[in-house]
Write a protein that holds these residues in place. Sequence first.
Motif: not given
Length: 327
Positions: A237-250, A256-270
Amino acid sequence: MNAVTARARAQAALTDLRPRPDDVAADTIAGLARTPKRLPSKYFYDAEGSRLFEAITRQPEYYLTRVELALMETALGPIAQAAGPDVHVVEFGSGSGRKTELLLAGLDHPVAYTPIEISRTALMDSVTRLGQSFPDVQMLPVCADFTRPVPLPAAQHRSRRTLVFFPGSTLGNFREAESVQLLASMRDTMGEAGCALVGIDLDKDPAVLEAAYNDLAGVTAAFTLNLLARLNREIGSDFALDAFHHRAVYARERMRIETALVSDRAQTVHVGEHAFAFEAGEAMQVEISQKYTDASFAALAARAGLRVTHGWNDPTGAFGLRLVQPA
Ligand code: AVJ
């Protein structure tokens, strides 16, 4: 013990149930096709992910491991008392060497130890190390996926009881239906006379919980992002590692803690032929860490035909151990 038995014991006979190899690509594609997008958290634990998780357990904000270990030490007497003598200890997973050592040392003459673990290296490392510390406990490792029913190897010295050990609040990484299934499968494994010792992280101040999953040093963020690095390496896959950030919210309503990776911009992953469009700010769910109250855990266990017979919490009420048996 004669020479033949000694040799038979030393071999730590491996039961290999050949867990079906994971289809990482298919699981990833299926998760990305959902709304909201989701990635399976079981893929966190490659070599780097396991190293990062160990580092998480040393962060000042991540109290879970430290508090559970301390609780194990203080509650060991009553746990051994409740479990009784000559038990066959069956651990779901084998990541927790120190906790297992404490348990085996504290129990009254445990006869056998069966870790059920999908990674053969982790499995063999654990029985090699524990076998040296506990020469009188028969090591009976099983290579299998513990979320499916696993027939137990019989111990040479008959055990009076099976004790399933599931520490670390690992139960919390499963969604509700899967948790019930997993507890039901523990019930099958322990049999009518058996019991299980389960570690659960308890509901508490959201600030404390959110700090535990957003450590200042950024180790948890690195752990979460490593999932993308692993997928890129293993399935191309071609996830841009510098274009997602970690977010953990209760999420208080769901406890429950819900952890997500949030996309910093509009982008397409293959992924292979598939293309997945992300909007700027779109969250992809990667992990849940369920927290419990006495009542919520008892209710969950009841749905799996189990009842809580004993419970121990640390003095601050942060983390608990529960002993359950067939209802
Ligand atoms: C493996 C269940 C203990 O959910 O607390 C830690 C995994 N993820 N920080 C948890 C984890 C992010 C952890 N357990």
